[in-house]
Design a protein around this motif. Structure first.
Motif, PDB file in Angstrom:
ATOM      1  N   ASP A 150       8.847   0.556  -6.261  1.00  0.00           N
ATOM      2  CA  ASP A 150       8.011   0.603  -4.993  1.00  0.00           C
ATOM      3  C   ASP A 150       7.227   1.771  -4.876  1.00  0.00           C
ATOM      4  N   TYR A 151       6.272   1.980  -3.675  1.00  0.00           N
ATOM      5  CA  TYR A 151       5.605   3.262  -3.267  1.00  0.00           C
ATOM      6  C   TYR A 151       5.742   3.348  -2.365  1.00  0.00           C
ATOM      7  N   LEU A 179       5.752  13.336   9.025  1.00  0.00           N
ATOM      8  CA  LEU A 179       4.603  12.520   8.615  1.00  0.00           C
ATOM      9  C   LEU A 179       4.824  11.088   8.630  1.00  0.00           C
ATOM     10  N   ARG A 180       3.824  10.184   8.651  1.00  0.00           N
ATOM     11  CA  ARG A 180       4.126   8.715   8.966  1.00  0.00           C
ATOM     12  C   ARG A 180       4.267   8.236   7.353  1.00  0.00           C
ATOM     13  N   ILE A 181       5.223   7.318   7.069  1.00  0.00           N
ATOM     14  CA  ILE A 181       5.403   6.828   5.847  1.00  0.00           C
ATOM     15  C   ILE A 181       4.966   5.293   5.689  1.00  0.00           C
ATOM     16  N   ALA A 182       4.177   4.819   4.737  1.00  0.00           N
ATOM     17  CA  ALA A 182       3.954   3.337   4.710  1.00  0.00           C
ATOM     18  C   ALA A 182       4.535   3.190   3.367  1.00  0.00           C
ATOM     19  N   ALA A 183       5.236   1.769   3.234  1.00  0.00           N
ATOM     20  CA  ALA A 183       5.912   1.303   2.274  1.00  0.00           C
ATOM     21  C   ALA A 183       5.089   0.288   1.570  1.00  0.00           C
ATOM     22  N   TYR A 184       4.964   0.299   0.125  1.00  0.00           N
ATOM     23  CA  TYR A 184       4.189  -0.468  -0.617  1.00  0.00           C
ATOM     24  C   TYR A 184       5.010  -1.108  -1.818  1.00  0.00           C
ATOM     25  N   ASP A 185       4.867  -2.453  -2.315  1.00  0.00           N
ATOM     26  CA  ASP A 185       5.506  -2.938  -3.260  1.00  0.00           C
ATOM     27  C   ASP A 185       5.017  -2.420  -4.521  1.00  0.00           C
ATOM     28  N   GLY A 186       5.689  -2.993  -5.621  1.00  0.00           N
ATOM     29  CA  GLY A 186       5.604  -2.612  -7.214  1.00  0.00           C
ATOM     30  C   GLY A 186       4.141  -2.687  -7.323  1.00  0.00           C
ATOM     31  N   LYS A 187       3.243  -3.669  -6.727  1.00  0.00           N
ATOM     32  CA  LYS A 187       2.066  -4.176  -6.934  1.00  0.00           C
ATOM     33  C   LYS A 187       0.999  -3.445  -6.022  1.00  0.00           C
ATOM     34  N   GLY A 188       1.639  -2.543  -5.345  1.00  0.00           N
ATOM     35  CA  GLY A 188       0.739  -1.542  -4.380  1.00  0.00           C
ATOM     36  C   GLY A 188       0.417  -2.580  -3.241  1.00  0.00           C
ATOM     37  N   ARG A 189       1.377  -3.542  -2.979  1.00  0.00           N
ATOM     38  CA  ARG A 189       0.664  -4.295  -1.540  1.00  0.00           C
ATOM     39  C   ARG A 189       1.722  -4.058  -0.708  1.00  0.00           C
ATOM     40  N   VAL A 190       1.053  -3.858   0.855  1.00  0.00           N
ATOM     41  CA  VAL A 190       2.021  -3.546   1.641  1.00  0.00           C
ATOM     42  C   VAL A 190       3.226  -4.375   1.916  1.00  0.00           C
ATOM     43  N   LYS A 191       4.243  -3.704   1.907  1.00  0.00           N
ATOM     44  CA  LYS A 191       5.737  -4.127   1.835  1.00  0.00           C
ATOM     45  C   LYS A 191       5.806  -4.625   3.069  1.00  0.00           C
TER      46      LYS A 191
END
Length: 500
Positions: free
Chosen positions: A433-434, A388-400
């Motif tokens: 983060d997410y 699976l591809r994984i995308a990283a987001y910060d604690g506010k849900g923005r693209v990290k």
């Protein structure tokens, strides 16, 4: 047989099944189902219409990023709710429209085409209802899946029952409702013989065959191998002639079904399987001397690209390839049924998990999240086949943003292999983060694995709108509660063993 009613003796076809030549219009009325009218216009207009109707990969990715940010802002994601599933409603609608248009463009005007979504891929009633409103029916493989389709309002004439292990009760229910049934084997056909003799039915009935054209890259999903458990194996000694005789002896058999596709299967091999099924239908009709088979069910199995954002191959590419290889399938003599699942939904789902802790082990960064084997069993146990591809987001849900770091994304289950991703280069994930597992709209919401009694997460559909953050959400499935976990685990029978 379409909408014709059989006689109670099992051999009594309706009037139009009397061996006389049929009019094309009659065949069309009795075959697969309705479809949206084909738009008029030249090729240039069709291209412009397609560009207006269907999204780009970048638009889909942008909607997803907006949805993750809005989910955090609106409190759907956070410390108390560290795992959710998201479904892109606009993307699902676009995929359904693209599928219908793909086959409309290669079939003769007036040809009945039923696109039946494989319920096993995403067995969620609101999703089935959304697809129903988009002109998509349901392919079911159990009493439970049939119940989901009926709860979503899918009509019996837009439903197909396929399963290698149908019970007598399931067959009786399907025939009573008028649902199409594909018999998987000779023993099941014997059961249908008895049921058709005992009561009238409006169910279109057929036989599933295995063209035995070979497997794809994932053995466990390949349905057209020499030893597949599905369908009548056409290359086994005597099997093809048995199929022909079955139709000769049963005027009420009007469909032929094959499913040669799967994830990891090349389109050329899928097409070969359908071509051989079409040739069998032609042979049967020649032997009978009339068009008894009026509908061919070509199954689904269009593979999905999990390596990048690109949605490829497309339904349009597959439809064009089929039309070039098997033109007679699309000339209006046969109704068509398709059974796509993964290719309709995969790109429109995202599993988003909060990072609870981070650590380093053996020099490798590890982000411990709340998504693992319970939502991604195939990926955890067979990562080579299901990365699976994984995308990283910060604690506010923005693209990290930030420099990429090789790291593992781990799940919460208590075994070492519970890894959502291994050795991925991502911006360094930190607690709070997410991590988002992309392309998880098909099967990842169907295969919940109850290890460690981890709950099923909530699932939300999203669409652009005037809501907070420009994104509106609607509940698809609420999160499983601990009380429900206890009840599923025999909580109501806690003293049941004490008296033995």
């Amino acid at each position: 047989m379409g909408d014709a009613t059989r006689g109670t003796d099992g051999t009594g076809p309706a009037a139009r099944r009397d061996g006389a030549a049929e009019e094309p219009a009659a065949r069309r009325e009795s075959a697969a189902g309705d479809r949206a009218p084909r738009p008029d216009g030249d090729a240039e207009a069709d291209t412009e219409r397609t560009l207006r109707l269907f999204e780009t990969d970048d638009e889909r990715a942008a909607r997803r990023d907006d949805a993750v940010r809005a989910a955090v802002e609106q409190g759907l994601l956070g410390p108390g709710t560290p795992l959710i599933g998201l479904l892109d409603v606009a993307g699902i609608r676009a995929s359904a429209a693209a599928l219908r248009q793909a086959f409309d463009e290669v079939t003769a005007p007036g040809t009945p085409v039923l696109h039946a979504f494989a319920v096993k891929a995403t067995p969620l009633v609101p999703v089935l209802r959304l697809l129903r409103e988009a002109g998509i029916g349901a392919e079911v493989a159990s009493a439970g899946e049939l119940a989901l389709a009926r709860a979503a309002g899918v009509s019996p004439r837009q439903t197909v029952l396929d399963s290698p292990a149908k019970t007598p009760a399931e067959l009786r229910e399907a025939l009573a409702l008028g649902i199409a049934v594909n018999a998987d084997n000779p023993q099941e056909l014997d059961r249908l013989d008895a049921l058709v003799r005992s009561a009238t039915t409006r169910s279109p009935l057929g036989i599933r065959v295995n063209p035995q054209v070979g497997g794809g890259a994932i053995d466990a999903l390949s349905t057209a191998t020499a030893t597949s458990k599905f369908g009548v194996p056409l290359r086994d000694e005597g099997a093809r002639e048995w199929v022909v005789r079955a139709y000769l002896e049963r005027p009420w058999l009007s469909r032929l079904h094959a499913h040669s596709g799967s994830q990891g299967m090349p389109l050329s091999l899928m097409t070969r399987g359908i071509a051989e099924t079409y040739e069998l239908a032609e042979e049967i009709n020649r032997r009978i001397g009339r068009q008894q088979i009026d509908t061919i069910d070509i199954g689904g199995g269009l593979p999905v690209n999990f390596a990048s954002e690109a949605a490829t191959p497309t339904h349009a590419q597959y439809a064009r390839l089929l039309a070039e290889a098997v033109p007679g399938l699309f000339d209006g003599r046969y109704g068509l049924v398709t059974e796509f699942g993964r290719s309709l939904l995969a790109k429109h789902g995202t599993v988003v998990a909060r990072v609870e802790y981070t650590k380093s082990a053996g020099g490798r960064a590890v982000a411990v999240t709340h998504a693992g084997v319970q939502v991604a069993a195939r990926t955890v146990y067979a990562p080579g086949a299901w990365p699976l591809r994984i995308a990283a987001y910060d604690g506010k849900g923005r693209v990290k943003e930030g420099p990429a770091v090789v790291q593992d994304v781990a799940g919460p289950a208590c075994f070492a292999g519970d890894l959502l991703a291994r050795g991925r280069s991502l911006p360094r994930l930190e607690p709070g983060d997410y991590a988002a597992a992309l392309d998880t709209g098909a099967y990842y919401f169907a295969h919940h694995y109850g290890y460690n009694s981890l709950p099923r997460p909530a699932i939300y559909g999203y669409a652009p709108g005037a809501g907070e953050g420009g994104v509106r959400f609607a509940a698809v499935r609420r999160a499983q509660t601990t009380e429900e976990i206890v009840a599923e685990s025999g909580g109501g029978e806690r003293s049941g063993l004490l008296g033995l």
